[in-house]
Motif scaffolding. Structure first.
Motif, PDB file in Angstrom:
ATOM      1  N   GLN A  19       0.838  -1.193   0.000  1.00  0.00           N
ATOM      2  CA  GLN A  19       0.000   0.000   0.000  1.00  0.00           C
ATOM      3  C   GLN A  19       0.871   1.241   0.000  1.00  0.00           C
ATOM      4  N   ASP A  23      -1.706   7.133   0.441  1.00  0.00           N
ATOM      5  CA  ASP A  23      -3.061   6.895  -0.056  1.00  0.00           C
ATOM      6  C   ASP A  23      -3.283   5.392  -0.101  1.00  0.00           C
ATOM      7  N   LYS A  24      -4.137   4.896   0.787  1.00  0.00           N
ATOM      8  CA  LYS A  24      -4.266   3.449   0.917  1.00  0.00           C
ATOM      9  C   LYS A  24      -4.935   2.804  -0.300  1.00  0.00           C
ATOM     10  N   ASP A  25      -5.531   3.623  -1.170  1.00  0.00           N
ATOM     11  CA  ASP A  25      -6.118   3.064  -2.387  1.00  0.00           C
ATOM     12  C   ASP A  25      -5.068   2.853  -3.488  1.00  0.00           C
TER      13      ASP A  25
END
Ligand SMILES: [Zn+2]
Length: 113
Positions: A19, A23-25
């Motif tokens: 990750q 930004d975990k997306d």
């Protein structure tokens, strides 16, 4: 330095995506921390396939990091059989650069009957 100009296809370094810190997306490369964008369908050169199958080219859905002299390929994380990918996909087990074995999605058609 790439070996391509000597006519040698060097094996890709296969790693699990991590990750992004901010930004975990986003997915990032574990070697350099760069975000790696969207996954594409690509071919892995010289994968260490653990399952007893003969495949010429390991085609999968993966991210690629181009920040290195060699290609780092980051296959998308999938469960056994790649249930989220539909009927045309299955999985083989591949040993990654960290020596852990993980499932990697492949199209059914690359696996001999
Ligand atoms: Zn990288």
């Amino acid at each position: 330095m790439s070996l391509d100009r000597f006519g040698v296809e060097s094996p890709d370094v296969v790693r699990a995506p991590v990750q992004d810190r901010h930004d975990k997306d986003l997915k990032a490369c574990p070697e350099c921390g760069q975000p790696v964008g969207e996954p594409t369908t690509l071919k892995i050169s010289g994968p260490v396939v653990v399952d007893d199958v003969q495949i010429d080219a390991l085609i999968t859905r993966a991210y690629r990091c181009r920040s290195h002299a060699y290609d780092v390929v980051l296959p998308q994380r999938v469960g056994k059989g790649a249930p989220g990918y539909g009927d045309e996909w299955t999985t083989v087990r591949v040993q990654f650069a960290d020596e852990r074995v993980r499932h990697v999605a492949v199209p059914n058609r690359v696996i001999p009957e």
